[in-house]
Write a protein that holds these residues in place. Structure first.
Motif, PDB file in Angstrom:
ATOM      1  N   TRP A   1       0.826  -1.203   0.000  1.00  0.00           N
ATOM      2  CA  TRP A   1       0.000   0.000   0.000  1.00  0.00           C
ATOM      3  C   TRP A   1       0.864   1.260   0.000  1.00  0.00           C
ATOM      4  CZ3 TRP A   1      -4.409   1.525  -1.543  1.00  0.00           C
ATOM      5  CH2 TRP A   1      -4.944   2.736  -1.119  1.00  0.00           C
ATOM      6  N   GLY A   2       1.887   1.267   0.839  1.00  0.00           N
ATOM      7  CA  GLY A   2       2.758   2.437   0.882  1.00  0.00           C
ATOM      8  C   GLY A   2       3.490   2.665  -0.427  1.00  0.00           C
ATOM      9  N   TYR A   3       3.884   1.580  -1.103  1.00  0.00           N
ATOM     10  CA  TYR A   3       4.612   1.722  -2.362  1.00  0.00           C
ATOM     11  C   TYR A   3       3.702   2.229  -3.473  1.00  0.00           C
ATOM     12  CZ  TYR A   3       7.435   0.630  -6.438  1.00  0.00           C
ATOM     13  OH  TYR A   3       8.142   0.722  -7.616  1.00  0.00           O
ATOM     14  N   PHE A   4       2.511   1.649  -3.582  1.00  0.00           N
ATOM     15  CA  PHE A   4       1.633   1.996  -4.693  1.00  0.00           C
ATOM     16  C   PHE A   4       0.784   3.238  -4.437  1.00  0.00           C
ATOM     17  CE2 PHE A   4       2.169  -2.665  -5.407  1.00  0.00           C
ATOM     18  CZ  PHE A   4       2.798  -2.572  -6.636  1.00  0.00           C
ATOM     19  N   ALA A   5       0.764   3.734  -3.186  1.00  0.00           N
ATOM     20  CA  ALA A   5      -0.092   4.883  -2.853  1.00  0.00           C
ATOM     21  C   ALA A   5       0.160   6.103  -3.743  1.00  0.00           C
ATOM     22  CB  ALA A   5       0.074   5.244  -1.377  1.00  0.00           C
ATOM     23  N   PRO A   6       1.421   6.496  -4.017  1.00  0.00           N
ATOM     24  CA  PRO A   6       1.620   7.661  -4.905  1.00  0.00           C
ATOM     25  C   PRO A   6       1.037   7.451  -6.300  1.00  0.00           C
ATOM     26  CG  PRO A   6       3.632   7.173  -3.693  1.00  0.00           C
ATOM     27  CD  PRO A   6       2.697   6.022  -3.456  1.00  0.00           C
ATOM     28  N   GLU A   7       1.175   6.231  -6.838  1.00  0.00           N
ATOM     29  CA  GLU A   7       0.609   5.939  -8.156  1.00  0.00           C
ATOM     30  C   GLU A   7      -0.915   5.996  -8.125  1.00  0.00           C
ATOM     31  OE1 GLU A   7       2.328   5.519 -10.874  1.00  0.00           O
ATOM     32  OE2 GLU A   7       4.275   5.619  -9.895  1.00  0.00           O
ATOM     33  N   ILE A   8      -1.489   5.489  -7.044  1.00  0.00           N
ATOM     34  CA  ILE A   8      -2.948   5.510  -6.914  1.00  0.00           C
ATOM     35  C   ILE A   8      -3.449   6.943  -6.796  1.00  0.00           C
ATOM     36  CG2 ILE A   8      -4.871   4.829  -5.420  1.00  0.00           C
ATOM     37  CD1 ILE A   8      -3.216   2.320  -4.692  1.00  0.00           C
ATOM     38  N   ARG A   9      -2.763   7.762  -5.989  1.00  0.00           N
ATOM     39  CA  ARG A   9      -3.139   9.179  -5.849  1.00  0.00           C
ATOM     40  C   ARG A   9      -3.073   9.889  -7.194  1.00  0.00           C
ATOM     41  NH1 ARG A   9      -0.214  12.599  -1.445  1.00  0.00           N
ATOM     42  NH2 ARG A   9      -1.771  14.058  -2.266  1.00  0.00           N
ATOM     43  N   LYS A  10      -2.004   9.646  -7.932  1.00  0.00           N
ATOM     44  CA  LYS A  10      -1.814  10.307  -9.225  1.00  0.00           C
ATOM     45  C   LYS A  10      -2.886   9.878 -10.221  1.00  0.00           C
ATOM     46  CE  LYS A  10       1.655  10.836 -12.902  1.00  0.00           C
ATOM     47  NZ  LYS A  10       3.035  10.462 -13.331  1.00  0.00           N
ATOM     48  N   ASP A  11      -3.229   8.597 -10.200  1.00  0.00           N
ATOM     49  CA  ASP A  11      -4.192   8.063 -11.161  1.00  0.00           C
ATOM     50  C   ASP A  11      -5.625   8.470 -10.833  1.00  0.00           C
ATOM     51  OD1 ASP A  11      -5.253   6.565 -13.256  1.00  0.00           O
ATOM     52  OD2 ASP A  11      -5.279   4.706 -12.105  1.00  0.00           O
ATOM     53  N   LEU A  12      -5.982   8.423  -9.549  1.00  0.00           N
ATOM     54  CA  LEU A  12      -7.379   8.612  -9.165  1.00  0.00           C
ATOM     55  C   LEU A  12      -7.651   9.942  -8.470  1.00  0.00           C
ATOM     56  CD1 LEU A  12      -8.149   5.016  -7.840  1.00  0.00           C
ATOM     57  CD2 LEU A  12      -8.538   5.943 -10.125  1.00  0.00           C
ATOM     58  N   GLY A  13      -6.602  10.697  -8.160  1.00  0.00           N
ATOM     59  CA  GLY A  13      -6.807  11.990  -7.524  1.00  0.00           C
ATOM     60  C   GLY A  13      -7.223  11.907  -6.067  1.00  0.00           C
ATOM     61  N   LEU A  14      -6.855  10.833  -5.377  1.00  0.00           N
ATOM     62  CA  LEU A  14      -7.172  10.724  -3.954  1.00  0.00           C
ATOM     63  C   LEU A  14      -6.244  11.630  -3.146  1.00  0.00           C
ATOM     64  CD1 LEU A  14      -7.639   6.855  -3.566  1.00  0.00           C
ATOM     65  CD2 LEU A  14      -9.400   8.588  -3.913  1.00  0.00           C
ATOM     66  N   SER A  15      -6.756  12.125  -2.033  1.00  0.00           N
ATOM     67  CA  SER A  15      -5.966  13.005  -1.177  1.00  0.00           C
ATOM     68  C   SER A  15      -5.100  12.180  -0.230  1.00  0.00           C
ATOM     69  CB  SER A  15      -6.876  13.917  -0.365  1.00  0.00           C
ATOM     70  OG  SER A  15      -7.613  13.163   0.584  1.00  0.00           O
ATOM     71  N   ALA A  16      -4.124  12.854   0.387  1.00  0.00           N
ATOM     72  CA  ALA A  16      -3.295  12.183   1.381  1.00  0.00           C
ATOM     73  C   ALA A  16      -4.138  11.712   2.560  1.00  0.00           C
ATOM     74  CB  ALA A  16      -2.188  13.124   1.867  1.00  0.00           C
ATOM     75  N   THR A  17      -5.152  12.490   2.916  1.00  0.00           N
ATOM     76  CA  THR A  17      -6.039  12.092   4.012  1.00  0.00           C
ATOM     77  C   THR A  17      -6.771  10.803   3.674  1.00  0.00           C
ATOM     78  OG1 THR A  17      -6.364  14.391   4.677  1.00  0.00           O
ATOM     79  CG2 THR A  17      -8.015  12.804   5.415  1.00  0.00           C
ATOM     80  N   GLU A  18      -7.230  10.682   2.426  1.00  0.00           N
ATOM     81  CA  GLU A  18      -7.942   9.474   2.019  1.00  0.00           C
ATOM     82  C   GLU A  18      -7.006   8.260   1.992  1.00  0.00           C
ATOM     83  OE1 GLU A  18     -11.429  11.270  -0.887  1.00  0.00           O
ATOM     84  OE2 GLU A  18      -9.355  11.197  -1.606  1.00  0.00           O
ATOM     85  N   ILE A  19      -5.772   8.474   1.535  1.00  0.00           N
ATOM     86  CA  ILE A  19      -4.791   7.392   1.553  1.00  0.00           C
ATOM     87  C   ILE A  19      -4.509   6.958   2.995  1.00  0.00           C
ATOM     88  CG2 ILE A  19      -2.368   6.838   1.125  1.00  0.00           C
ATOM     89  CD1 ILE A  19      -3.971   6.777  -1.408  1.00  0.00           C
ATOM     90  N   GLY A  20      -4.367   7.948   3.880  1.00  0.00           N
ATOM     91  CA  GLY A  20      -4.122   7.645   5.291  1.00  0.00           C
ATOM     92  C   GLY A  20      -5.294   6.929   5.938  1.00  0.00           C
ATOM     93  N   LEU A  21      -6.518   7.277   5.493  1.00  0.00           N
ATOM     94  CA  LEU A  21      -7.708   6.617   6.027  1.00  0.00           C
ATOM     95  C   LEU A  21      -7.675   5.126   5.731  1.00  0.00           C
ATOM     96  CD1 LEU A  21     -10.592   6.596   7.235  1.00  0.00           C
ATOM     97  CD2 LEU A  21     -11.432   7.144   4.936  1.00  0.00           C
ATOM     98  N   VAL A  22      -7.290   4.766   4.530  1.00  0.00           N
ATOM     99  CA  VAL A  22      -7.239   3.348   4.162  1.00  0.00           C
ATOM    100  C   VAL A  22      -6.215   2.617   5.026  1.00  0.00           C
ATOM    101  CG1 VAL A  22      -6.753   1.719   2.307  1.00  0.00           C
ATOM    102  CG2 VAL A  22      -8.000   3.833   1.817  1.00  0.00           C
ATOM    103  N   ALA A  23      -5.049   3.231   5.215  1.00  0.00           N
ATOM    104  CA  ALA A  23      -4.029   2.620   6.077  1.00  0.00           C
ATOM    105  C   ALA A  23      -4.548   2.471   7.503  1.00  0.00           C
ATOM    106  CB  ALA A  23      -2.755   3.458   6.052  1.00  0.00           C
ATOM    107  N   GLY A  24      -5.287   3.477   7.984  1.00  0.00           N
ATOM    108  CA  GLY A  24      -5.850   3.409   9.331  1.00  0.00           C
ATOM    109  C   GLY A  24      -6.880   2.310   9.472  1.00  0.00           C
ATOM    110  N   VAL A  25      -7.646   2.057   8.406  1.00  0.00           N
ATOM    111  CA  VAL A  25      -8.648   0.989   8.438  1.00  0.00           C
ATOM    112  C   VAL A  25      -7.975  -0.375   8.606  1.00  0.00           C
ATOM    113  CG1 VAL A  25     -10.335  -0.260   7.015  1.00  0.00           C
ATOM    114  CG2 VAL A  25     -10.422   2.236   7.162  1.00  0.00           C
ATOM    115  N   VAL A  26      -6.816  -0.562   7.986  1.00  0.00           N
ATOM    116  CA  VAL A  26      -6.102  -1.830   8.140  1.00  0.00           C
ATOM    117  C   VAL A  26      -5.715  -2.043   9.597  1.00  0.00           C
ATOM    118  CG1 VAL A  26      -4.059  -3.141   7.496  1.00  0.00           C
ATOM    119  CG2 VAL A  26      -5.260  -1.807   5.770  1.00  0.00           C
ATOM    120  N   LEU A  27      -5.176  -0.986  10.252  1.00  0.00           N
ATOM    121  CA  LEU A  27      -4.803  -1.105  11.659  1.00  0.00           C
ATOM    122  C   LEU A  27      -6.022  -1.351  12.544  1.00  0.00           C
ATOM    123  CD1 LEU A  27      -2.071   1.634  12.249  1.00  0.00           C
ATOM    124  CD2 LEU A  27      -1.817  -0.832  12.480  1.00  0.00           C
ATOM    125  N   ALA A  28      -7.044  -0.503  12.368  1.00  0.00           N
ATOM    126  CA  ALA A  28      -8.241  -0.637  13.200  1.00  0.00           C
ATOM    127  C   ALA A  28      -8.932  -1.971  12.944  1.00  0.00           C
ATOM    128  CB  ALA A  28      -9.200   0.520  12.924  1.00  0.00           C
TER     129      ALA A  28
END
Length: 426
Positions: free
Chosen positions: A26-53
């Motif tokens: 997730w950490g590796y592909f996150a920049p590519e996903i943000r660039k492709d889909l226009g997701l914000s850093a907050t949204e990327i962080g939310l997904v990472a937080g969901v994995v922990l929670a």
């Protein structure tokens, strides 16, 4: 050859393939996903937080599943969920689909990851438990380090979706390892813990384990309510905090001290190496009282935090980060060894899964708390000073507990009791 050694080798490969190789995806592909889909850093962080929670929620359920159905079935469930989670992520476009993938991956890690592997080692090994645990859990940093050049190679010929779908191919390999090598208990192959022959027709191994009387005293509920469980869990929480803080804010901390960014990058690389060395050092628990080693881990953490607080010298920063990473890797693996010694094998999956859920839950809450303290104070050192205060309280509490446990053990020995584990833990 004792089948447990084949099992340990299979677990090393399994853990590296299924957790080490996907842990950094997730950490590796996150920049590519943000660039492709226009997701914000907050949204990327939310997904990472969901994995922990999600892991904090699912891992106690996985412990109950393991206690009832065994590790093999739990690991198979984890494989199915992991493949589904990666596939859903690879096909996701809106944020909610990424969240679904994160939930599946959290469940996969819970059912197919740390807890069933630790449980298998606990059931198969007693004399060599710490050494086997140390070796098997080197798989994450070693295979994790290999994952990044693998991702990079895939990205040279595919987009991020295609590269992530290639990771799905790992999971059938994991299932093959389960089918060929994983056995829940030594009794399944006519052996007993650490390789002695099982007693023919009796169902009881000759030379009963010294933890047998310990196991008889505990249920899952009584173990979870015991001071021993509280102390073991608190130790891991406390030792994780400095590591978690530096992973998240280490670069900012170093740069705020006026030190070059290159030093921060080198320190973060050293942090990973230090966790690997810490895991290997857990083998010392086969020779030294693990309760004493928990104190060593916390004192090492304090020394690292003090050093980085008072000095800007790069070599001091490297040494500080090494101590924090070593303490984290050490305490991470020491906890299941302490739990196995304190409560025996039968309730291990239950208590270890709850402990891990609590630790992950605290981790999920700690990072935003660190950020709040930094925003409110303008200081990157204040969170470390607060963590040091927590360490001081924990060291005092653990020392008092160990002294009391030693007194009780001495009294039992004087009364002829045989209710101690192999490491002298009551």
């Amino acid at each position: 050859m004792f089948y447990g050694y084949k099992l340990a080798g299979a677990l090393w490969v399994f853990y590296g393939l299924t957790l080490g190789m996907k842990a950094g995806a997730w950490g590796y592909f996150a920049p590519e996903i943000r660039k492709d889909l226009g997701l914000s850093a907050t949204e990327i962080g939310l997904v990472a937080g969901v994995v922990l929670a999600g892991t904090a929620v699912f891992v106690p359920l996985a412990g109950q599943f393991i206690s009832r159905y065994g590790c093999r079935r739990s690991m198979i469930v984890g494989q199915v969920l992991g493949a589904a989670g990666i596939a859903v992520t690879a096909f996701s476009t809106p944020l909610w689909q990424f969240v679904v993938g994160a939930i599946l991956l959290a469940a996969s890690t819970s059912f197919g990851g740390v807890v069933p592997i630790q449980t298998l080692i606990t059931f198969w090994f007693e004399r060599y438990r710490s050494r086997v645990m140390a070796v098997v859990f080197t798989a994450t940093p070693i295979w994790g380090a290999l994952s990044y050049p693998s991702y990079d190679a895939l990205m040279n010929v595919l987009d991020w979706r295609g590269a992530m779908l290639c990771i799905v191919a790992i999971f059938p390999l994991g299932y093959l390892l389960i089918a060929l090598f994983i056995k829940d208990r030594p009794e399944d192959v006519g052996a007993r813990i650490d390789g002695a022959a099982a007693a023919a027709g009796s169902g009881t191994a000759p030379g009963a384990s010294p933890v047998a009387s310990v196991e008889a005293r505990w249920t899952g509920k009584s173990a979870l309510l015991s001071p021993a469980f509280a102390m073991i869990t608190a130790n891991v929480v406390v030792c994780t905090l400095p590591y978690l803080y530096f992973v998240t804010f280490g670069r900012s901390l170093v740069e705020a001290k006026g030190v070059a960014t290159e030093v921060a990058v080198a320190a973060l690389a050293g942090l990973t190496l230090a966790t690997l060395i810490g895991r290997l050092c857990v083998s010392l628990a086969d020779f030294v009282n693990p309760g004493v080693l928990t104190l060593v881990a916390m004192v090492s953490n304090v020394a690292g935090m003090v050093a980085i607080t008072v000095s800007d010298a790069p070599w001091v920063i490297y040494g500080s980060v090494f101590l924090m990473g070593w303490s984290f890797g050490f305490s991470f693996l020491l906890a299941p060894i302490l739990l196995a010694d304190a409560f025996g094998r039968h309730v291990f999956a239950t208590v270890e899964s709850v402990r891990m859920g609590l630790v992950v839950g605290v981790n999920a809450a700690a990072t935003p708390a660190f950020g709040y303290v930094i925003d409110a104070s303008g200081s990157y050192l204040l969170p470390l000073e607060a963590i040091m205060a927590v360490h001081a309280v924990a060291i005092f509490a653990l020392a008092a507990y160990l002294i009391r446990a030693g007194i009780l053990s001495a009294r039992r020995a004087a009364g002829g009791s045989n209710g101690q584990g192999p490491h002298g833990q009551a």
